[in-house]
Design a protein around this motif. Structure first.
Motif, mmCIF file in Angstrom:
data_model
loop_
_atom_site.group_PDB
_atom_site.id
_atom_site.type_symbol
_atom_site.label_atom_id
_atom_site.label_comp_id
_atom_site.label_asym_id
_atom_site.label_seq_id
_atom_site.Cartn_x
_atom_site.Cartn_y
_atom_site.Cartn_z
ATOM 1 N N UNK A 181 0.829 -1.205 0.000
ATOM 2 C CA UNK A 181 0.000 0.000 0.000
ATOM 3 C C UNK A 181 0.865 1.257 0.000
ATOM 4 N N UNK A 182 0.210 2.361 -0.091
ATOM 5 C CA UNK A 182 0.859 3.661 0.080
ATOM 6 C C UNK A 182 1.419 3.732 1.498
ATOM 7 N N UNK A 183 2.616 4.262 1.639
ATOM 8 C CA UNK A 183 3.218 4.259 2.976
ATOM 9 C C UNK A 183 2.571 5.291 3.895
ATOM 10 N N UNK A 184 2.578 4.939 5.169
ATOM 11 C CA UNK A 184 2.104 5.842 6.199
ATOM 12 C C UNK A 184 3.296 6.694 6.633
ATOM 13 N N UNK A 196 3.831 8.758 9.138
ATOM 14 C CA UNK A 196 4.218 8.751 10.565
ATOM 15 C C UNK A 196 5.181 7.587 10.823
ATOM 16 N N UNK A 197 4.805 6.416 10.331
ATOM 17 C CA UNK A 197 5.648 5.219 10.514
ATOM 18 C C UNK A 197 6.998 5.441 9.816
ATOM 19 N N UNK A 198 6.932 5.971 8.617
ATOM 20 C CA UNK A 198 8.150 6.219 7.838
ATOM 21 C C UNK A 198 9.144 7.084 8.633
ATOM 22 N N UNK A 219 9.293 7.525 11.879
ATOM 23 C CA UNK A 219 9.814 6.838 13.076
ATOM 24 C C UNK A 219 10.989 5.928 12.674
ATOM 25 N N UNK A 220 10.859 5.297 11.503
ATOM 26 C CA UNK A 220 11.909 4.361 11.048
ATOM 27 C C UNK A 220 13.214 5.092 10.714
ATOM 28 N N UNK A 235 15.468 7.501 11.693
ATOM 29 C CA UNK A 235 16.728 7.554 12.458
ATOM 30 C C UNK A 235 17.337 6.173 12.716
ATOM 31 N N UNK A 236 16.498 5.183 12.927
ATOM 32 C CA UNK A 236 16.987 3.816 13.133
ATOM 33 C C UNK A 236 17.685 3.325 11.863
ATOM 34 N N UNK A 237 17.055 3.623 10.731
ATOM 35 C CA UNK A 237 17.573 3.151 9.447
ATOM 36 C C UNK A 237 18.915 3.797 9.122
#
Lengths: 233, 301
Positions: free
Chosen positions: A34-37, A39-41, A43-44, A46-48
């Motif tokens: 699906x189209x990405x959310x 907010x989640x993107x 959050x990911x 800095x970890x990425x």
């Protein structure tokens, strides 16, 4: 003294209440593409960014797809052969379930090796006597093949052993030195022939052995060979 | 939209009915849809696959996008996971599951159960990440009372969606032989069938749940006689839906099994790595009518 009257009245009282009845169901399996959310993107992010530089580093080039399968597989042969080269052991055995991904032809990144071997399993060597060694052979053949190195086995189509090589002679109580992971040595995947055996630690994680091998080579060319053959007759 | 209109129409008729007919003869019917969304064995797959046959599928931002779009059209959604959230990509090796729990909390997961890989960093590794999970882990057959995870989990939770009571409980797989003892320590494995029957009886008969869901990490089916969702379903009562995991089984639709009382149980499982999202919609008819509530002694001083 205070008099207390306790009158016990038991009665049923009624009210207008709602009841529900399960009538029918529908179901769907939805592909996640699906189209990405956003907010989640976010959050990911800095970890990425913290890990992606080292995870995207190319370690080696593979000329072939490294795939799973029985009785042998390119990914199983790759891991079992390279590990046996690291250690003073006669044979090496792993399990199909422990190799967690396949690798396409092309560059292999450090991140891909983490996917292949995400576990923190350590390499250990165990010494098996002849009886336990035969049990190990039976285990491999009954399961239709597991990743191994340092042996040749021929089995029939019902997974019975027809013939096999002897890595040691087993004269004078000689034992065979088997390299595996501490997970399997501790009873994982029901490898009962490892039970109660003394474990000699190599001091190397399985993943680190694979990464080290990849770092030291430019190109790998892994193929199926005759280590295990199914004879139809 | 048409459903909602029908709902309003029925409700309005209900009110008119209330005013003109005697209460005791009132019988009003409304349909309520409960949407169960579920995942299993997501295994730290934060990003979509970049190669292989699943190329382009999965990803947690993508999963959230899909869930959001469903939440926009469905009123009563329950989002559940059947375990093995941990392990599979460097995100777990580096951050220990923190990111997985944070993202699932952001997606508003309602509950999950524990898979064997959720023990991969030991009880201490799991405990360390629990503050990042804003949803409960439900587990009815692991006894943590002699471990550092004592009192961290409940066997079940009841959700109320659109007037429907939904009981959800969790069942885990036997850890011995699957997880090194040094990781699960004194966690005691209890009989899944016995525990499931005990708690589903409470949910159905004491708590009056209209729908009972079991989050199971037993595995779908085995060639050996190892307990699977299929054999578990035949030996249990009161469960309507088993959301399974562990075997990474891709089912196109739920399969139906008859339970101990010859009633239908659905089993569903959607592969692994967040490639798919399962969606099961349950349609309920609602009746408003006369019902016996209770017979209670009353004390008068």
């Amino acid at each position: 003294m205070k008099k207390i009257y306790i009158i016990l009245i038991t009665f049923l009282f009624y009210s207008c209440e709602t009841t529900y009845h399960l009538n029918s169901f529908d179901s769907n399996v939805l592909n996640v593409k699906s189209v990405i959310d956003s907010t989640i993107y976010y959050i990911i992010q800095p970890y990425q960014s913290e890990i992606e530089e080292q995870m995207n580093e190319t370690l080696v080039y593979t000329k072939n797809d490294l795939t799973k399968g029985r009785p042998q597989s390119t990914i199983g042969n790759f891991v079992a052969d390279l590990c046996l080269n690291y250690c003073d052991a006669n044979i090496c055995v792993f399990n199909n379930g422990g190799l967690r991904t396949t690798i396409d032809k092309g560059n292999i990144t450090r991140g891909k090796i983490f996917e292949l071997m995400p576990f923190e399993n350590e390499l250990v060597i165990l010494e098996l006597n002849k009886t336990d060694f035969i049990e190990l052979l039976n285990y491999i053949s009954l399961r239709g093949g597991e990743p191994f190195s340092g042996l040749n086995i021929k089995i029939d189509k019902n997974n019975n052993i027809i013939e096999h090589s002897w890595p040691v002679n087993f004269n004078n109580n000689e034992t065979v030195r088997v390299l595996t992971s501490d997970y399997l040595a501790n009873g994982g995947d029901k490898m009962s022939f490892f039970k109660g055996k003394k474990q000699h630690k190599i001091g190397l994680k399985l993943r680190d052995a694979i990464i080290d091998y990849c770092e030291k080579n430019d190109t790998i060319d892994i193929r199926l060979d005759n280590r295990i053959e199914i004879i139809n007759n | 939209m048409s459903n909602r209109r029908k709902f309003i129409k029925n409700t309005t008729l209900g009110f008119i009915g209330l005013s003109i007919v005697p209460k005791l003869t009132l019988s009003n019917e409304i349909n309520t849809k409960i949407t169960i969304l579920h995942t299993n064995d997501t295994h730290s797959h934060i990003h979509p696959f970049t190669s292989g046959r699943n190329k382009g599928l999965g990803g947690m931002a993508q999963r959230a996008g899909l869930i959001n779009s469903i939440r926009r059209t469905e009123d009563h959604v329950l989002l559940l996971d059947a375990g093995d959230i941990f392990q599979g990509t460097p995100y777990f090796n580096f951050y220990g599951g923190e990111l997985e729990f944070k993202l699932m909390s952001e997606m508003k997961y309602d509950a999950a159960t524990l898979g064997n890989h959720d023990f991969d960093n030991g009880l201490i590794g799991l405990k360390k990440q629990l503050p990042f999970a804003k949803f409960p882990f439900l587990i009815a057959n692991y006894d943590f009372s002699k471990t550092i995870l004592k009192d961290k989990f409940n066997p079940y939770k009841i959700f109320n969606k659109g007037g429907i009571k939904i009981g959800v409980f969790g069942i885990g797989i036997e850890l011995e032989g699957l997880v090194p003892k040094k990781l699960y320590k004194n966690t005691k494995y209890l009989d899944p069938v016995k525990q499931a029957n005990y708690y589903s009886d409470i949910l159905r008969n004491k708590e009056d749940c209209d729908l009972i869901i079991c989050l199971s990490h037993l595995g779908f089916k085995y060639k050996s006689n190892k307990l699977s969702d299929i054999t578990f379903a035949k030996k249990t009562r009161n469960i309507d839906l088993i959301i399974g995991g562990h075997t990474h089984t891709f089912l196109k639709k739920p399969i139906s099994i008859l339970n101990l009382e010859k009633k239908e149980v659905l089993i569903n499982q959607v592969g692994w790595a967040g490639i798919n999202l399962g969606k099961v919609d349950f349609n309920f008819n609602q009746y408003n009518g006369l019902k016996k509530v209770s017979g209670k002694p009353i004390f008068i001083k």
